[in-house]
Motif scaffolding. Structure first.
Motif, PDB file in Angstrom:
ATOM      1  N   TRP A  54       0.814  -1.141  -0.008  1.00 16.01           N
ATOM      2  CA  TRP A  54       0.050  -0.013   0.025  1.00 16.01           C
ATOM      3  C   TRP A  54       0.965   1.337  -0.007  1.00 16.01           C
ATOM      4  O   TRP A  54       0.580   2.018   0.741  1.00 16.01           O
ATOM      5  N   MET A  67      -5.858  -4.906   6.306  1.00 20.18           N
ATOM      6  CA  MET A  67      -6.718  -6.259   6.666  1.00 20.18           C
ATOM      7  C   MET A  67      -5.934  -7.414   6.685  1.00 20.18           C
ATOM      8  O   MET A  67      -6.826  -8.586   6.338  1.00 20.18           O
ATOM      9  N   GLY A  68      -4.851  -7.531   6.658  1.00 19.84           N
ATOM     10  CA  GLY A  68      -4.068  -8.920   6.789  1.00 19.84           C
ATOM     11  C   GLY A  68      -4.117  -9.608   5.533  1.00 19.84           C
ATOM     12  O   GLY A  68      -4.164 -10.980   5.591  1.00 19.84           O
ATOM     13  N   VAL A  69      -4.769  -9.102   4.596  1.00 21.09           N
ATOM     14  CA  VAL A  69      -4.752 -10.013   3.280  1.00 21.09           C
ATOM     15  C   VAL A  69      -3.656 -10.655   2.820  1.00 21.09           C
ATOM     16  O   VAL A  69      -2.599 -10.264   2.979  1.00 21.09           O
ATOM     17  N   PRO A  82     -10.641 -13.760  -0.711  1.00 17.88           N
ATOM     18  CA  PRO A  82     -10.349 -13.445  -2.266  1.00 17.88           C
ATOM     19  C   PRO A  82     -10.136 -12.080  -2.418  1.00 17.88           C
ATOM     20  O   PRO A  82     -11.113 -11.307  -1.856  1.00 17.88           O
ATOM     21  N   ARG A  84     -11.342 -10.380  -4.450  1.00 15.28           N
ATOM     22  CA  ARG A  84     -12.871  -9.714  -5.027  1.00 15.28           C
ATOM     23  C   ARG A  84     -14.021  -9.492  -3.988  1.00 15.28           C
ATOM     24  O   ARG A  84     -14.986  -8.949  -4.241  1.00 15.28           O
ATOM     25  N   ALA A  85     -13.506 -10.161  -2.709  1.00 19.72           N
ATOM     26  CA  ALA A  85     -14.444  -9.790  -1.638  1.00 19.72           C
ATOM     27  C   ALA A  85     -14.691  -8.134  -1.589  1.00 19.72           C
ATOM     28  O   ALA A  85     -15.736  -7.796  -1.170  1.00 19.72           O
ATOM     29  N   CYS A  86     -13.401  -7.480  -1.649  1.00 18.80           N
ATOM     30  CA  CYS A  86     -13.563  -5.977  -1.788  1.00 18.80           C
ATOM     31  C   CYS A  86     -13.284  -5.300  -3.072  1.00 18.80           C
ATOM     32  O   CYS A  86     -14.249  -4.377  -3.336  1.00 18.80           O
ATOM     33  N   ILE A  88     -14.319  -5.311  -6.650  1.00 17.56           N
ATOM     34  CA  ILE A  88     -15.385  -5.462  -7.276  1.00 17.56           C
ATOM     35  C   ILE A  88     -15.080  -5.400  -8.741  1.00 17.56           C
ATOM     36  O   ILE A  88     -14.276  -4.503  -9.243  1.00 17.56           O
ATOM     37  N   ALA A  90     -15.832  -4.355 -12.040  1.00 22.69           N
ATOM     38  CA  ALA A  90     -16.632  -3.488 -12.770  1.00 22.69           C
ATOM     39  C   ALA A  90     -16.046  -2.483 -13.525  1.00 22.69           C
ATOM     40  O   ALA A  90     -14.967  -2.025 -13.465  1.00 22.69           O
ATOM     41  N   ARG A  93     -16.063   2.277 -12.991  1.00 18.83           N
ATOM     42  CA  ARG A  93     -16.415   2.901 -11.478  1.00 18.83           C
ATOM     43  C   ARG A  93     -15.028   3.702 -10.821  1.00 18.83           C
ATOM     44  O   ARG A  93     -14.087   2.935 -10.600  1.00 18.83           O
ATOM     45  N   PRO A  98     -10.040   5.752   0.316  1.00 16.44           N
ATOM     46  CA  PRO A  98      -9.555   4.459   0.672  1.00 16.44           C
ATOM     47  C   PRO A  98     -10.400   3.370   0.320  1.00 16.44           C
ATOM     48  O   PRO A  98     -10.078   2.272   0.469  1.00 16.44           O
ATOM     49  N   ALA A  99     -11.379   3.659  -0.322  1.00 19.00           N
ATOM     50  CA  ALA A  99     -12.273   2.372  -0.734  1.00 19.00           C
ATOM     51  C   ALA A  99     -11.365   1.464  -1.802  1.00 19.00           C
ATOM     52  O   ALA A  99     -10.513   2.033  -2.744  1.00 19.00           O
ATOM     53  N   ALA A 100     -11.889   0.420  -2.196  1.00 19.51           N
ATOM     54  CA  ALA A 100     -11.113  -0.630  -3.051  1.00 19.51           C
ATOM     55  C   ALA A 100     -11.298  -0.203  -4.283  1.00 19.51           C
ATOM     56  O   ALA A 100     -12.510  -0.130  -5.003  1.00 19.51           O
ATOM     57  N   GLN A 102     -11.856  -0.622  -8.335  1.00 21.06           N
ATOM     58  CA  GLN A 102     -12.630  -1.550  -8.952  1.00 21.06           C
ATOM     59  C   GLN A 102     -12.275  -1.266 -10.645  1.00 21.06           C
ATOM     60  O   GLN A 102     -11.855  -0.262 -11.186  1.00 21.06           O
TER      61      GLN A 102
ATOM     62  N   ILE B  39     -16.746   1.654   2.754  1.00 17.88           N
ATOM     63  CA  ILE B  39     -15.507   1.805   2.077  1.00 17.88           C
ATOM     64  C   ILE B  39     -14.602   0.417   2.165  1.00 17.88           C
ATOM     65  O   ILE B  39     -13.639   0.595   1.739  1.00 17.88           O
ATOM     66  N   ALA B  40     -15.342  -0.900   2.368  1.00 18.38           N
ATOM     67  CA  ALA B  40     -14.791  -2.057   2.366  1.00 18.38           C
ATOM     68  C   ALA B  40     -13.610  -1.918   3.222  1.00 18.38           C
ATOM     69  O   ALA B  40     -12.631  -3.019   3.234  1.00 18.38           O
ATOM     70  N   ALA B  53     -18.025 -14.375  -0.836  1.00 19.36           N
ATOM     71  CA  ALA B  53     -18.132 -13.190   0.122  1.00 19.36           C
ATOM     72  C   ALA B  53     -17.770 -11.880  -0.563  1.00 19.36           C
ATOM     73  O   ALA B  53     -16.574 -11.863  -1.108  1.00 19.36           O
ATOM     74  N   VAL B  54     -18.893 -11.097  -0.478  1.00 17.62           N
ATOM     75  CA  VAL B  54     -18.453  -9.810  -1.128  1.00 17.62           C
ATOM     76  C   VAL B  54     -19.064  -8.563  -0.229  1.00 17.62           C
ATOM     77  O   VAL B  54     -19.959  -8.891   0.483  1.00 17.62           O
ATOM     78  N   ARG B  55     -18.280  -7.563  -0.307  1.00 21.74           N
ATOM     79  CA  ARG B  55     -18.756  -6.215   0.667  1.00 21.74           C
ATOM     80  C   ARG B  55     -19.788  -5.558  -0.111  1.00 21.74           C
ATOM     81  O   ARG B  55     -19.393  -5.172  -1.155  1.00 21.74           O
ATOM     82  N   GLN B  58     -19.790  -1.993  -1.846  1.00 22.48           N
ATOM     83  CA  GLN B  58     -18.964  -1.677  -2.764  1.00 22.48           C
ATOM     84  C   GLN B  58     -19.706  -2.048  -4.142  1.00 22.48           C
ATOM     85  O   GLN B  58     -19.110  -1.670  -5.083  1.00 22.48           O
ATOM     86  N   ASP B  63     -23.915  -3.596 -11.592  1.00 23.98           N
ATOM     87  CA  ASP B  63     -22.482  -4.259 -11.821  1.00 23.98           C
ATOM     88  C   ASP B  63     -23.011  -5.906 -11.001  1.00 23.98           C
ATOM     89  O   ASP B  63     -22.216  -6.593 -11.336  1.00 23.98           O
ATOM     90  N   SER B 126      -9.635 -11.280   8.943  1.00 23.51           N
ATOM     91  CA  SER B 126      -9.068 -10.132   9.240  1.00 23.51           C
ATOM     92  C   SER B 126      -9.522  -8.861   8.560  1.00 23.51           C
ATOM     93  O   SER B 126      -9.488  -7.850   8.997  1.00 23.51           O
TER      94      SER B 126
END
Lengths: 187, 152
Positions: A54, A67-69, A82, A84-86, A88, A90, A93, A98-100, A102, B39-40, B53-55, B58, B63, B126
């Protein structure tokens, strides 16, 4: 034949076909390195380490993804969380930090072979001109990656709150073609 | 637009960029998924889209591709999902606000990785924050659920 391929490559990237000198090739490489070593590229070109970076945000040098990914061996975090959890999948967009982010492709890390986080210019140059060490890309393949990858496109337009590498996708693709036409000089 | 949630098809009239979380909570009255950060960064809004699993904060409505499952569709009080049963067994929840997201994350994780290591459990969970600090019980419950799902 190689000269013809290079000429076509340059033509395809908007550069007029001509003999490209070694000096021009080196100058092109310096511009390539300035972009490739930017955190927008190196945050995901992290090699075998499990965590993306980051850097280039507001968290300081050496910051790893929150988030310890862990991308794990799958490079998409399938063994734990994954991407793709955050992130997306698309198109269009323009997500602010700080949002993830896409993009129109499944979020993932670059292949392990394309690890250049912290790599110096000469080392990265030697790697990128060698298909045995750059995941099988010749110069045309590198140009195609730059021009077609949604990750690269996003990297040059990453949305509000994220620093950008110098130049543009088109600049970098043209420079890679020039560098290749000059014989891919590294020093 | 049409969407399928917990096996039931719905039609909603919403803007293309409305987050799925808003669609679920405000349009459909499905309030298991919670708003935390938008914001995920917290995981409270986690749902499944085709099992992953999806937030939902977001994912824009326009979509969405796939069927949505929320905590309401994961199991029932009479036939709980193994993760829900483990949550009850370990009495994981304190205030409970984050727990539907935690459970949805854990259920999807164990579907992808049936025999996780402790490190993988920690990595998988986490991204779901719990201000009550129920993490030790979450980890224990995930391990219990993994054993049950494997029939051990």
């Amino acid at each position: 034949m190689r000269g013809l391929v290079c000429a076509l490559l340059i033509a395809g990237t908007g550069v007029s076909a001509q003999t490209v000198t070694r000096e021009e090739g080196m100058a092109a490489w310096e511009r390539i390195f300035a972009a490739a070593s930017h955190p927008r590229c190196t945050n995901c070109h992290v090699g075998a380490q499990e965590e993306p970076m980051w850097e280039g945000l507001s968290y300081g040098t050496g910051a790893v993804h929150g988030m310890g990914v862990k991308a794990d061996e799958s490079r998409i975090g399938a063994e734990s969380m994954p991407c793709r959890a955050c992130h997306i999948t698309a198109a269009g967009r323009d997500v602010a930090s700080p949002a993830a982010p896409q993009i129109d492709e499944a979020w993932q890390l670059a292949p392990v072979e394309l690890d250049w986080l912290g790599t110096d210019s000469a080392t990265l140059c030697a790697m990128l001109r060698d298909p045995d060490r750059n995941d099988g890309h010749d110069i045309a393949g590198l140009v195609e990656h730059l021009e077609s990858s949604p990750f690269v496109a996003w990297g040059f337009a990453p949305g509000p709150g994220r620093s950008k590498p110098p130049g543009s996708v088109e600049d970098m693709a043209r420079d890679v073609a020039l560098w290749g036409a000059a014989g891919s000089p590294c020093e | 637009m049409k969407l399928t949630v917990n096996g039931k098809e719905h039609e909603v009239d919403v803007e293309d960029d409305m987050p799925l979380l808003w669609v679920l909570r405000d349009e459909l009255g499905i309030t298991g998924p919670k708003y935390g950060c938008g914001i995920a960064q917290c995981g409270a809004c986690t749902v499944h889209v085709d099992g992953i699993a999806v937030r939902s904060c977001q994912l824009a409505a326009g979509d969405l591709e796939g069927e949505v499952t929320t905590i309401e569709g994961l199991g029932t009080p009479e036939a709980m999902h193994a993760v829900q049963a483990a949550w009850v067994e370990h009495q994981v929840a304190q205030c409970g606000y984050c727990q539907s997201g935690q459970i949805m994350q854990a259920a999807s994780f164990l579907d992808l990785n049936a025999a996780p290591t402790d490190d993988q459990i920690d990595a998988a969970m986490s991204g779901n924050l719990c201000r009550c600090g129920s993490y030790p019980r979450i980890r224990a419950a995930v391990k219990t659920a993994a054993r049950r799902l494997q029939g051990v």
